[in-house]
Scaffold this motif. Sequence first.
Motif, PDB file in Angstrom:
ATOM      1  N   THR A  45       0.888  -1.343   0.050  1.00 31.89           N
ATOM      2  CA  THR A  45       0.025  -0.033   0.088  1.00 31.89           C
ATOM      3  C   THR A  45       0.882   1.271   0.005  1.00 31.89           C
ATOM      4  O   THR A  45       1.698   1.407   0.866  1.00 31.89           O
ATOM      5  CB  THR A  45      -0.941  -0.039   1.288  1.00 31.89           C
ATOM      6  OG1 THR A  45      -1.750  -1.060   1.230  1.00 31.89           O
ATOM      7  CG2 THR A  45      -1.653   1.304   1.270  1.00 31.89           C
ATOM      8  N   HIS A  57      -7.609   7.336  -4.091  1.00 36.92           N
ATOM      9  CA  HIS A  57      -6.533   6.961  -3.414  1.00 36.92           C
ATOM     10  C   HIS A  57      -5.086   7.832  -3.915  1.00 36.92           C
ATOM     11  O   HIS A  57      -4.102   8.246  -2.880  1.00 36.92           O
ATOM     12  CB  HIS A  57      -6.182   5.473  -3.425  1.00 36.92           C
ATOM     13  CG  HIS A  57      -7.308   4.500  -3.310  1.00 36.92           C
ATOM     14  ND1 HIS A  57      -7.930   4.738  -1.768  1.00 36.92           N
ATOM     15  CD2 HIS A  57      -7.929   3.743  -4.022  1.00 36.92           C
ATOM     16  CE1 HIS A  57      -8.786   3.814  -1.987  1.00 36.92           C
ATOM     17  NE2 HIS A  57      -9.148   3.446  -3.244  1.00 36.92           N
ATOM     18  N   ASP A  59     -14.304   1.045  -1.232  1.00 39.07           N
ATOM     19  CA  ASP A  59     -12.692   1.067  -1.449  1.00 39.07           C
ATOM     20  C   ASP A  59     -12.223   1.440  -2.888  1.00 39.07           C
ATOM     21  O   ASP A  59     -11.407   1.805  -3.515  1.00 39.07           O
ATOM     22  CB  ASP A  59     -12.023   0.035  -0.970  1.00 39.07           C
ATOM     23  CG  ASP A  59     -10.484   0.517  -0.662  1.00 39.07           C
ATOM     24  OD1 ASP A  59     -10.191   1.759  -0.357  1.00 39.07           O
ATOM     25  OD2 ASP A  59      -9.697  -0.450  -0.976  1.00 39.07           O
TER      26      ASP A  59
END
Length: 589
Positions: A300, A339, A491
């Motif tokens: 991540t 993101h 998400d």
Amino acid sequence: MHRTGRTRRTFVTGAAAAAGSAALPAGQAAAAPRGPRAGRTVAVLGGGVAGLTAAHELAERGFAVTVLEKKGLGGKARSMDVPDSARGGRRPLPGEHGFRFIPGFYRNLPDTLRRIPFPGNRNGCHDNLVASTEVMLARTGREDIRLPFSTLGTPPGPLSPDDLLRTVTGLLVTAANLPAHEVAYFANRVLVFFTSCDKRRLDDWERTSWWSFLRAARMSADYQQLLAIGITRNIVATKAEVASTRTVANCFEAFFFNMLGRTADGEPDRVLNAPTNEAWIDPWVAHLRSLGVRFEVGATVLDLPYADGRVTGAVVRDADGTRRTVTADHYVCAMPVEHARTVWGRALRAADPQLGRADRLETDWMTGIQFYLTEPTPVIHGHINHLDSPWSLTSVGQAQFWKGRNFPADYGDGQVRDCLSVDISEWSRPGILYGRTAKQCTREEVAREVWAQLKAALNDTGRTVLRDSALHSWFLDPAVDGIGTPEPRNDDQLLIHPTGTWFNRPTARTAVPNLFLAGDYVAVDIDLATMEGANAAARQAVNALLDASGSAAPRCTVTPLYRAPEFDALKRHDEFRYGLGLPNLFDLG
């Protein structure tokens, strides 16, 4: 900055690149990898369509590429295994974020598909595309509308404005049974856009919603549902009331000429002949590995530190919680915008103001659910738009297209014979079963509500299409979490296109010399959150990287949407009128 784990030295020595700097012709095998030269290491942040495309183009040009991906390679395009669904040596049932739709007006993604080898296929993964032959607008409590894609055929020559009006009018009169004056008005609006110059498209139509452009508020409910809402949901998966006319009509124009057989890659509506990973993603990853690309799944990205005018590394957290910094010569940020902007720190944003403008880009929920059935339930040979469903459902029966697969023999426990894959586009409107929004329902309630809405649209014309007794199980994308609680989360959201969105979309090249952007939010010709947009943005990012690195390698081809040349003269005339402050020649207001 805290640095642990891999250093630049380990990044360089651990990665390999394909030999040579030139792109490989389609179908040509890669040469054996060799170590990269200085200045040719790239960290691609995100392993979706944009990230894999960037890795593909860079590896063919001799760069050493490492792809960092949080979840699974393929991103929202991937298929995924349904947990604990396999029995007797079969593969797990295939789930997905949403069904694949690869229309023939795409022009960049198909080129990539052809360059991914697949056993027995002359044109690689591209040969795994199969065409549907029809589409259905399912009306609740009314007769459904079925449209074959062969309706229009190929016209005998160039279209005149009158030809265009007749073609659009003929199709709608045959299929939609709308009032004649509404059909005529819609055909006129199509002509207005098709003959509008680029300046008018950008300055006026980008700031005008599709709903307003069509004057939908003044029209009948059928006009609103079929032409304002139906077109946007089928072609661009966005909301007519807020979507930019430029975004919707650009794609409608390309789709329309695709239906006429104009400079298209293939049929208007295509799907894959197997679950996405089998037909595309897994062969793609295998091919990229053969080119020397390295993959780190479960990494991540947390931050992109900036100093001395450059990105100095990518801070990542591995699945076990370990934090480390990956360093490279260049960074391609290929994460979804919601993101990506979380890792653009204050210093980086100050270096390039377009990163800050990306905060204004909007995302919304659009997520898939699959119903596994114990009997074949193809309904039609193509996609279905459940036009009156409160949750804006679209669906497709998939097993009919998976000709090389025997569903009960290959997947699950041997009982499942079909998969009805459904996209839920509206999560904030009450449903028909519980009177609650999708976000307010539990996962089980979402499944029951969607099933009820499907039955309301398909079981209302005197025959039972969906049987409760045939419902084996269902799978809802795990990216959706916390629904039914005060804090629902998704998400994997979808970029949407309210009016004016284009002006906040960043370019692939940034003001930071070693940072490049790839993703469906980047400014590209298709101007739509699609796999085609992600692919085109990645190509632009690679070209910008090649320029910045001084590479002599051939640049990626970036092919724009098709536009009919016979309207060029009318567009030039419209540019003249626009400069005088006059409306389009055909604009009736």
